[in-house]
Design a protein around this motif. Structure first.
Motif, PDB file in Angstrom:
ATOM      1  N   LEU A   1       0.832  -1.198   0.000  1.00 44.67           N
ATOM      2  CA  LEU A   1       0.000   0.000   0.000  1.00 44.67           C
ATOM      3  C   LEU A   1       0.868   1.251   0.000  1.00 44.67           C
ATOM      4  N   GLY A   2       1.937   1.232   0.804  1.00 40.95           N
ATOM      5  CA  GLY A   2       2.834   2.382   0.844  1.00 40.95           C
ATOM      6  C   GLY A   2       3.521   2.611  -0.490  1.00 40.95           C
ATOM      7  N   ILE A   3       3.890   1.515  -1.177  1.00 46.66           N
ATOM      8  CA  ILE A   3       4.512   1.636  -2.491  1.00 46.66           C
ATOM      9  C   ILE A   3       3.485   2.092  -3.528  1.00 46.66           C
ATOM     10  N   PHE A   4       2.275   1.517  -3.449  1.00 44.36           N
ATOM     11  CA  PHE A   4       1.229   1.846  -4.424  1.00 44.36           C
ATOM     12  C   PHE A   4       0.879   3.333  -4.384  1.00 44.36           C
ATOM     13  N   HIS A   5       0.889   3.908  -3.195  1.00 39.59           N
ATOM     14  CA  HIS A   5       0.511   5.310  -3.089  1.00 39.59           C
ATOM     15  C   HIS A   5       1.590   6.255  -3.607  1.00 39.59           C
ATOM     16  N   LEU A   6       2.744   5.680  -3.998  1.00 39.26           N
ATOM     17  CA  LEU A   6       3.756   6.472  -4.684  1.00 39.26           C
ATOM     18  C   LEU A   6       3.620   6.343  -6.197  1.00 39.26           C
ATOM     19  N   LEU A   7       2.516   5.729  -6.636  1.00 38.20           N
ATOM     20  CA  LEU A   7       2.275   5.555  -8.068  1.00 38.20           C
ATOM     21  C   LEU A   7       2.372   6.872  -8.838  1.00 38.20           C
ATOM     22  N   PRO A   8       1.845   7.999  -8.299  1.00 40.17           N
ATOM     23  CA  PRO A   8       1.994   9.257  -9.040  1.00 40.17           C
ATOM     24  C   PRO A   8       3.452   9.619  -9.327  1.00 40.17           C
ATOM     25  N   ILE A   9       4.345   9.342  -8.360  1.00 36.37           N
ATOM     26  CA  ILE A   9       5.763   9.638  -8.559  1.00 36.37           C
ATOM     27  C   ILE A   9       6.353   8.721  -9.627  1.00 36.37           C
ATOM     28  N   PHE A  10       6.064   7.424  -9.509  1.00 36.58           N
ATOM     29  CA  PHE A  10       6.582   6.468 -10.486  1.00 36.58           C
ATOM     30  C   PHE A  10       6.017   6.748 -11.880  1.00 36.58           C
TER      31      PHE A  10
ATOM     32  N   ILE B   1      20.864  14.849 -11.239  1.00 38.89           N
ATOM     33  CA  ILE B   1      20.647  13.473 -11.703  1.00 38.89           C
ATOM     34  C   ILE B   1      21.053  12.479 -10.616  1.00 38.89           C
ATOM     35  N   GLY B   2      22.202  12.721  -9.983  1.00 39.12           N
ATOM     36  CA  GLY B   2      22.656  11.833  -8.914  1.00 39.12           C
ATOM     37  C   GLY B   2      21.670  11.780  -7.761  1.00 39.12           C
ATOM     38  N   MET B   3      21.140  12.925  -7.347  1.00 31.87           N
ATOM     39  CA  MET B   3      20.186  12.963  -6.232  1.00 31.87           C
ATOM     40  C   MET B   3      18.838  12.376  -6.629  1.00 31.87           C
ATOM     41  N   ASP B   4      18.437  12.569  -7.881  1.00 31.83           N
ATOM     42  CA  ASP B   4      17.165  11.998  -8.344  1.00 31.83           C
ATOM     43  C   ASP B   4      17.198  10.476  -8.347  1.00 31.83           C
ATOM     44  N   ILE B   5      18.348   9.902  -8.693  1.00 29.48           N
ATOM     45  CA  ILE B   5      18.471   8.439  -8.650  1.00 29.48           C
ATOM     46  C   ILE B   5      18.540   7.961  -7.203  1.00 29.48           C
ATOM     47  N   ALA B   6      19.276   8.688  -6.373  1.00 30.54           N
ATOM     48  CA  ALA B   6      19.419   8.301  -4.968  1.00 30.54           C
ATOM     49  C   ALA B   6      18.083   8.318  -4.231  1.00 30.54           C
ATOM     50  N   ILE B   7      17.209   9.252  -4.612  1.00 38.32           N
ATOM     51  CA  ILE B   7      15.948   9.386  -3.880  1.00 38.32           C
ATOM     52  C   ILE B   7      15.011   8.200  -4.120  1.00 38.32           C
ATOM     53  N   LEU B   8      15.367   7.340  -5.085  1.00 38.11           N
ATOM     54  CA  LEU B   8      14.595   6.106  -5.265  1.00 38.11           C
ATOM     55  C   LEU B   8      14.610   5.261  -3.992  1.00 38.11           C
ATOM     56  N   ILE B   9      15.724   5.325  -3.256  1.00 36.65           N
ATOM     57  CA  ILE B   9      15.801   4.611  -1.977  1.00 36.65           C
ATOM     58  C   ILE B   9      14.731   5.134  -1.022  1.00 36.65           C
ATOM     59  N   PHE B  10      14.607   6.445  -0.960  1.00 36.31           N
ATOM     60  CA  PHE B  10      13.603   7.077  -0.101  1.00 36.31           C
ATOM     61  C   PHE B  10      12.193   6.618  -0.482  1.00 36.31           C
ATOM     62  N   PHE B  11      11.916   6.572  -1.785  1.00 32.79           N
ATOM     63  CA  PHE B  11      10.591   6.161  -2.250  1.00 32.79           C
ATOM     64  C   PHE B  11      10.296   4.698  -1.908  1.00 32.79           C
ATOM     65  N   MET B  12      11.271   3.828  -2.111  1.00 31.19           N
ATOM     66  CA  MET B  12      11.047   2.402  -1.875  1.00 31.19           C
ATOM     67  C   MET B  12      10.901   2.078  -0.391  1.00 31.19           C
ATOM     68  N   LEU B  13      11.406   2.953   0.455  1.00 33.22           N
ATOM     69  CA  LEU B  13      11.269   2.734   1.890  1.00 33.22           C
ATOM     70  C   LEU B  13       9.918   3.206   2.422  1.00 33.22           C
ATOM     71  N   ALA B  14       9.122   3.843   1.567  1.00 37.89           N
ATOM     72  CA  ALA B  14       7.808   4.339   1.998  1.00 37.89           C
ATOM     73  C   ALA B  14       6.910   3.197   2.473  1.00 37.89           C
ATOM     74  N   GLY B  15       7.036   2.032   1.827  1.00 34.80           N
ATOM     75  CA  GLY B  15       6.230   0.885   2.237  1.00 34.80           C
ATOM     76  C   GLY B  15       6.566   0.426   3.647  1.00 34.80           C
ATOM     77  N   VAL B  16       7.846   0.523   4.000  1.00 32.77           N
ATOM     78  CA  VAL B  16       8.259   0.137   5.356  1.00 32.77           C
ATOM     79  C   VAL B  16       7.650   1.099   6.374  1.00 32.77           C
ATOM     80  N   LEU B  17       7.670   2.390   6.078  1.00 33.20           N
ATOM     81  CA  LEU B  17       7.082   3.374   6.990  1.00 33.20           C
ATOM     82  C   LEU B  17       5.594   3.101   7.186  1.00 33.20           C
ATOM     83  N   GLU B  18       4.900   2.827   6.095  1.00 30.60           N
ATOM     84  CA  GLU B  18       3.460   2.564   6.157  1.00 30.60           C
ATOM     85  C   GLU B  18       3.173   1.349   7.037  1.00 30.60           C
ATOM     86  N   TYR B  19       3.934   0.271   6.786  1.00 34.54           N
ATOM     87  CA  TYR B  19       3.732  -0.965   7.560  1.00 34.54           C
ATOM     88  C   TYR B  19       4.127  -0.772   9.024  1.00 34.54           C
TER      89      TYR B  19
END
Length: 535
Positions: A105-114, A351-369
């Motif tokens: 659910l936490g990952i799905f709600h980042l669908l707009p970003i993806f 570009i470097g920070m935009d790629i790095a922030i993928l880690i932040f996005f993928m961790l959203a599911g952990v925060l939600e859970y």
């Protein structure tokens, strides 16, 4: 007469539902007033001369009943939970169920970003970006997006807290009032920010007027989009955000690909559609909800809302300040590039920070859970644990916290592997953008990725503390982290090279994690106290 008697019975049940067993006639009178009952209508609707007489009748009726039947909704809910003890053997199954439910659910709600990432990869265009922009245009647009995020961040944080309070108490009119009021306050905050920027630019002639105008339009639209989207988290209708962004992106892409419409206008039209769709759905949804009636004179008090939430406001603002501070330091460090302006967009760094922030996005599911699991087991364990075993209660939930941190780190490692492949493999960055990734971008990505992991850890700590209304520690920690980010990033970006501003972000994030971790350890030692103090 029959209708009058039915009305009296109906209003009596509403009073029970609202307050349970009243302590005085005045409490009943105040409750009746909160339902919007007017004194002049009492005789016709209820057969009493005044509202005071009706209150006396209801109070006398309730005091003649069995007190066990006089429970309000909150008391009934607590009683139901108290009787629903969960056996220890079911804990593992419940944790698994929560993980399966809330992590995706936490990952799905980042669908707009993806969706925006996919759009920029396929079409070179997204709802607020375009690879055809020159460096000045990119600076104007990205600066606007960042301002929108920073200025609206505090309002969004308060909106989520205060609206959720009324929502969970089924006072839907108050929830709607808070939502509308904070959206208006957010708009005022954005406009005030624009006036300040325009005044500074006018006095010092920093950028052309067109630059400031474009920046302010993007900031206003992005900020307003965040404000009208925030309530969907409270009312658990977050799918609307994805729907609105999907529709907006489709319209913007159509205008860009099949018409001669200016790129800025396609962005503004798309974001405008997302705002309108979100706002219309909010109105439709709230108008259909039926909860306790709230009279106009019982609006949430402005000073009370400010006093209860000002720490959350500053935290919400400073989190975005922290996230974007290193970018401004990097953009302003190269004097050869920015000699005409204070700062300009630095492509390799971004570009470097935009790629790095993928880690932040993928961790959203952990925060939600993690927060869903903590809230669930906090309630279950306090019902299953005797008072004399409060230390066991505290330790068991701290072990749960450690498990969540392990999951956070594991998810970060998996995401890091994916990013490594994205950078190094033929199907990755080079295949999609037609150029190899610069060494500076890789360096920034590595350091930024570690920084985002530590920042997310600190944010998870803060969310734990917010759950039981303990915002002082997180606010103090993010203030210190911002100062460290600024000082370290400024010194390194000026003495070594501009890309070393990311080190300021990394050190600040690490400090933020350590400071909030200290708060968490203290918090869990007195978790039983914090739990009962919060309710």
């Amino acid at each position: 007469m029959k209708n009058i008697q039915e009305n009296i019975e109906s209003i009596t049940e509403l009073v029970i539902h609202k307050i349970g067993n009243p302590v005085s006639v005045m409490v009943v009178l105040a409750t009746l007033e909160s339902f919007g009952i007017r004194d002049k209508d009492v005789f016709e609707d209820y057969g009493f001369v005044s509202l005071s007489d009706l209150a006396k009748h209801v109070f006398k009726d309730l005091k003649g009943r069995n007190t066990d039947t006089l429970k309000n909704e909150s008391e009934l809910r607590k009683a139901k939970k108290k009787n629903a003890l969960v056996p220890v053997s079911s804990y593992l199954w419940m944790k698994t169920k929560l993980l399966v439910q809330f992590y995706p659910l936490g990952i799905f709600h980042l669908l707009p970003i993806f969706l925006q990432i996919a759009s920029i990869i396929v079409f070179g265009y997204s709802l607020w970006a375009f690879i055809g922009f020159n460096i000045v245009q990119s600076t104007s647009v990205v600066f606007g997006v960042i301002i929108g995020l920073i200025v609206s961040g505090g309002y969004v944080q308060v909106l989520g807290r205060q609206a959720s309070f009324y929502w969970h108490h089924q006072e839907f009119k108050k929830a709607k009032m808070v939502v509308n009021k904070l959206i208006k306050s957010g708009i005022k905050g954005l406009l005030l920010t624009f006036l300040s920027i325009a005044a500074v630019n006018f006095l010092f002639n920093l950028y052309p007027f067109s630059f400031i105008l474009i920046t302010c339009v993007y900031a206003f639209l992005i900020g307003l989009l965040l404000l009208v989207s925030a309530p969907f988290h409270t009312i658990r209708q977050r799918w609307v955000i994805s729907l609105a962004i999907l529709l907006a992106t489709a319209i913007a892409l159509f205008l860009k690909l099949y018409t001669n419409t200016n790129t800025y206008v396609t962005h503004w039209a798309g974001i405008g559609v997302a705002i309108i769709v979100s706002k219309l759905f909010l109105e439709f949804f709230f108008n259909r909800k039926k909860g306790f009636y709230t009279a106009e004179n019982l609006r949430p008090k402005k000073l009370m809302v400010i006093y209860k939430n000002y720490r959350y406001f500053f935290y919400g603002t400073l989190i975005y300040v922290f996230i974007f501070m290193d970018r401004f330091l990097a953009w302003s460090a190269d004097i050869d590039l920015t000699h005409q302006f204070i700062f300009l967009y630095e492509k390799d760094y971004e570009i470097g920070m935009d790629i790095a922030i993928l880690i932040f996005f993928m961790l959203a599911g952990v925060l939600e859970y993690a927060i869903a699991s903590f809230s669930k087991f906090l309630d279950i364990k306090q019902r299953n644990t005797l008072l004399i075993n409060k230390k066991v209660f505290n330790k068991s939930l701290f072990r749960m916290y450690l498990g969540h941190i392990s999951l956070l780190i594991l998810t970060a490692l998996v995401t890091t592997t994916f990013i490594y492949l994205l950078i190094t493999q033929p199907w990755g960055y080079e295949a999609n953008f037609g150029e190899t990734l610069d060494f500076i971008s890789i360096k920034v990505c590595v350091l930024g990725g570690i920084g985002y992991l530590l920042l997310t850890w600190g944010m998870l700590n803060s969310l734990y503390l917010f759950t039981l209304d303990s915002p002082k520690g997180p606010l103090r920690s993010i203030i210190i982290a911002c100062l460290v980010n600024l000082v370290v990033g400024f010194i390194l970006s000026r003495t070594i090279s501009y890309e070393y501003s990311v080190v300021g972000m990394l050190v600040g994030a690490g400090l933020f994690m350590i400071l909030t971790l200290r708060e968490i350890i203290i918090f869990f030692k007195k978790l039983d106290y914090h739990y009962y103090a919060a309710y």
